[in-house]
Design an enzyme around this catalytic site. Structure first.
Site, PDB file in Angstrom:
ATOM      1  N   TRP A  74       5.528 -46.537 -24.617  1.00 42.33           N
ATOM      2  CA  TRP A  74       5.033 -45.367 -25.358  1.00 42.33           C
ATOM      3  C   TRP A  74       5.241 -45.686 -26.830  1.00 42.33           C
ATOM      4  O   TRP A  74       6.370 -45.874 -27.281  1.00 42.33           O
ATOM      5  CB  TRP A  74       5.805 -44.121 -24.949  1.00 42.33           C
ATOM      6  N   ASN A 100      13.536 -50.415 -24.042  1.00 45.51           N
ATOM      7  CA  ASN A 100      13.314 -49.004 -24.323  1.00 45.51           C
ATOM      8  C   ASN A 100      14.283 -48.578 -25.407  1.00 45.51           C
ATOM      9  O   ASN A 100      15.436 -49.004 -25.409  1.00 45.51           O
ATOM     10  CB  ASN A 100      13.578 -48.138 -23.087  1.00 45.51           C
ATOM     11  N   GLY A 101      13.843 -47.696 -26.284  1.00 46.43           N
ATOM     12  CA  GLY A 101      14.725 -47.205 -27.334  1.00 46.43           C
ATOM     13  C   GLY A 101      14.173 -47.519 -28.712  1.00 46.43           C
ATOM     14  O   GLY A 101      13.010 -47.919 -28.878  1.00 46.43           O
ATOM     15  N   GLU A 474       7.949 -20.180 -23.352  1.00 46.57           N
ATOM     16  CA  GLU A 474       7.749 -21.228 -22.351  1.00 46.57           C
ATOM     17  C   GLU A 474       6.301 -21.226 -21.865  1.00 46.57           C
ATOM     18  O   GLU A 474       5.705 -22.292 -21.651  1.00 46.57           O
ATOM     19  CB  GLU A 474       8.706 -21.024 -21.174  1.00 46.57           C
ATOM     20  N   LYS A 478       3.597 -24.368 -22.006  1.00 42.21           N
ATOM     21  CA  LYS A 478       2.885 -24.887 -20.842  1.00 42.21           C
ATOM     22  C   LYS A 478       1.379 -24.974 -21.104  1.00 42.21           C
ATOM     23  O   LYS A 478       0.738 -25.972 -20.780  1.00 42.21           O
ATOM     24  CB  LYS A 478       3.135 -24.000 -19.615  1.00 42.21           C
ATOM     25  N   GLU A 481       0.560 -27.734 -23.875  1.00 45.43           N
ATOM     26  CA  GLU A 481       0.870 -29.142 -23.620  1.00 45.43           C
ATOM     27  C   GLU A 481      -0.044 -29.789 -22.587  1.00 45.43           C
ATOM     28  O   GLU A 481      -0.206 -31.010 -22.606  1.00 45.43           O
ATOM     29  CB  GLU A 481       2.334 -29.323 -23.218  1.00 45.43           C
ATOM     30  N   HIS A 497       3.092  -7.973 -38.457  1.00 49.02           N
ATOM     31  CA  HIS A 497       3.799  -8.479 -39.639  1.00 49.02           C
ATOM     32  C   HIS A 497       3.225  -9.814 -40.087  1.00 49.02           C
ATOM     33  O   HIS A 497       3.944 -10.649 -40.651  1.00 49.02           O
ATOM     34  CB  HIS A 497       5.295  -8.602 -39.352  1.00 49.02           C
ATOM     35  N   LYS A 591       7.792 -37.634 -20.080  1.00 50.21           N
ATOM     36  CA  LYS A 591       8.634 -36.756 -19.286  1.00 50.21           C
ATOM     37  C   LYS A 591      10.067 -36.751 -19.782  1.00 50.21           C
ATOM     38  O   LYS A 591      10.666 -35.707 -19.995  1.00 50.21           O
ATOM     39  CB  LYS A 591       8.587 -37.206 -17.815  1.00 50.21           C
TER      40      LYS A 591
END
Length: 596
Positions: A74, A100-101, A474, A478, A481, A497, A591
């Site tokens: 990624w 990874n990282g 939440e 959902k 995303e 407001h 994830k």
């Protein structure tokens, strides 16, 4: 975020690695690669931008190999290209590495040691393998060179390394990023997540930060940062290979939403004593009762669960609770109370931002609890106590059953902490599980909302008050995303407001109404946006519902979020399907967020 699978020993090496990477697709990636090494020292490198299916086509499956490493990337440093895909190699081709990282000081290391080296990618990872080659050329052994590089690099890493001159040895190391060793008969593996190879073995060894591993087909040697050998037994991963299959469902997300009622029931049974009361470790309860304030730290969906958990704990246990984003707390700590207790919520138990916050908490020698779905995860190991979510593997990027499990466990914790209240939490949660099943069975009613135009809009709003506002946050996450509809949540009283200026003809405004005290106020706010052209939808508890609303079964007022969110999850799912998008793997998302 990325996935690592390494294999050494007897077996079909490319098949094992490719299948393992496919099971880690849920973690998010934009390119993939595979390196194979034969017993004769002949290496083969395959890398592709895009999906594992593209890599699969490029790999020669007839090659003889006894060791290999694969990776899904990624993009962080450098865009998603074939050149930036892992594995990366030293210029000589001797060393091949996956990582990874994030290496924070990679530019300094490049300037100091590699100014004369021709690097082929834009990644921080290539610096690691180039440094290993650099120190090897100066006379260090592979192990010594690897260890020296680990001492130099700053940041996070999970690394798999192969030396072309030693095809019977696989090296591994980790710091902050997840990595496990899977132990088999005649083979061993390294994986980012046990589910990648659970069909091969259920025995896994944890790797701790700073350790260096030398892995052969029949042996695993672990050394700590001082070079001392560490003995560590394997544990049995509590995973069922069938849990990783969609079965008859078209998408993992739909399957996982359908499992939510069962997850609630599983937690009831898991935390119930023989007497039927909820029971939690006495030492944990004692530590919490000694605290003058609880601090919940989490990210994303887990943060939203924490906001609801705050209300439930304060209402039942009468203990003050603060909720903070881990990414903010880790670097700008608020003024703490005299006797704080920390609760970390993380589906994976590997969330980098939460882990960084936990490091700070541990430095202050303060007590902590992790609520997670993964036994043996980093947050679980490094906090004082753990409560498991018992949700089973969650593959879809958009969290559903992990969120409802988090709310369930938080409600159970609040119940045990409460000195007295006039209802049975076990009974009320049983009613919640039944209510979830009824909501799921009504999904076609929600699909009619989608067909009324929700799937064609670019912007939408969720509104509510009290617990409904927290669920709206939440719900908005959902929808945005996975459907890419820009969706925001607002306390419905705040619309006038400023936010009401965004209402245009046809703008969807979805209201949650489960709180008797503020139901009429929210109805009034809906009239305000309707008068300005909004298309309004209402999800309401049975006792507060009106004609045209999506009706929720009645449950205990404090537990309504576990039911109302299911309708919102379904709405997001149905809108995404209608738009023809990838439900389980939305763009740009991963994830497990294992880098800060």
């Amino acid at each position: 975020m990325c996935g690592i699978v390494g294999f050494i020993g007897e077996g079909n090496v490319p098949r094992v690695i490719l299948d393992g990477l496919a099971k880690l697709e849920y973690r998010g990636y934009d390119s993939a690669g595979l390196y194979l090494l034969s017993q004769q020292g002949q290496g083969y490198l395959f890398k592709e931008k895009g999906r594992i299916a593209d890599l699969e086509k490029a790999v020669n499956h007839t090659l003889d190999s006894g060791i290999g490493i694969g990776h899904t990337r990624w993009a962080t440093h450098g865009s998603a290209t074939r050149e930036n895909a892992h594995p990366h190699q030293s210029n000589s081709g001797r060393y091949t590495l996956v990582h990874n990282g994030v290496i924070e000081n990679y530019l300094d290391l490049k300037t100091t040691y590699l100014s004369q080296v021709d690097l082929k990618s834009e990644t921080d990872t290539e610096i690691i393998v180039a440094l290993i080659a650099h120190f090897s050329e100066q006379g260090l052994s592979t192990k010594e060179a690897f260890k020296k590089v680990l001492d130099l690099i700053e940041g996070s890493y999970a690394i798999g390394l192969i030396d072309q001159e030693d095809p019977e040895l696989l090296y591994a190391a980790k710091k902050k990023s997840p990595l496990l060793v899977g132990v088999g008969e005649g083979f061993n593996v390294i994986v980012s997540d046990a589910m990648a190879t659970i069909e091969l073995t259920s025995k896994y060894i944890e790797i701790h930060d700073g350790e260096l591993l030398m892995i052969r087909s029949d042996q695993v040697t672990i050394e700590d940062s001082t070079g001392k050998t560490v003995q560590r037994s394997a544990y049995i991963a509590d995973l069922d290979a069938s849990d990783l299959d969609k079965g008859t469902y078209p998408h993992y997300m739909l399957k996982e939403m359908d499992e939510q009622a069962a997850v609630v029931r599983k937690n009831i049974l898991s935390y119930q004593s023989q007497a039927g009361e909820f029971e939690i470790e006495a030492e944990l309860l004692a530590k919490i009762h000694q605290a003058d304030r609880l601090y919940i730290l989490a990210c994303g969906t887990s943060y939203h669960a924490g906001l609801v958990g705050k209300v439930i704990i304060e209402e039942l246990a009468k203990i003050p609770v603060e909720v903070h984003l881990s990414s903010e707390f880790a670097y700008h700590q608020p003024l703490l109370s005299q006797h704080p207790f920390f609760i970390f919520i993380s589906q994976s138990g590997e969330t980098a931002d939460s882990r960084q916050a936990l490091v700070k908490v541990n430095e202050l020698n303060l007590p902590s609890l992790t609520i997670t779905n993964v036994k043996g995860s980093t947050l679980s190991r490094e906090s004082d106590f753990t409560l498991l979510l018992n949700a089973g593997p969650e593959i879809a990027v958009a969290s559903t059953k992990a969120y409802t499990a988090q709310l369930t466990v938080l409600a159970i914790l609040a119940d045990v902490l409460a000195e007295n209240h006039d209802f049975s939490m076990a009974h009320e949660l049983s009613m919640v599980s039944q209510a979830i099943e009824r909501v799921f069975a009504q999904k076609e009613e929600l699909n009619s909302w989608v067909q009324m135009g929700l799937n064609e809009v670019s912007h939408a709003f969720y509104v509510g008050r009290y617990l409904d506002y927290l669920v709206a946050m939440e719900a908005a996450l959902k929808l945005k995303e996975i459907s890419y509809i820009h969706t925001e949540a607002f306390a419905s009283g705040e619309l006038k407001h400023g936010t009401i200026a965004l209402i245009e003809e046809g703008t969807p405004v979805i209201a949650l109404i489960t709180d008797e005290v503020t139901a009429l106020n929210t109805r009034s706010n809906l009239e305000e946006v309707k008068a300005r052209g909004a298309k309004t939808f209402v999800i309401a508890s049975d006792s507060l519902a009106k004609e045209g609303d999506f009706t929720l079964p009645q449950v205990h007022p404090l537990l309504t979020p576990i039911v109302s969110v299911v309708a919102c999850q379904l709405l997001a799912y149905l809108a995404t399907v209608a738009r023809g998008l990838d439900v389980d793997k939305p763009r740009n998302l991963a994830k497990s967020v294992t880098v800060e």
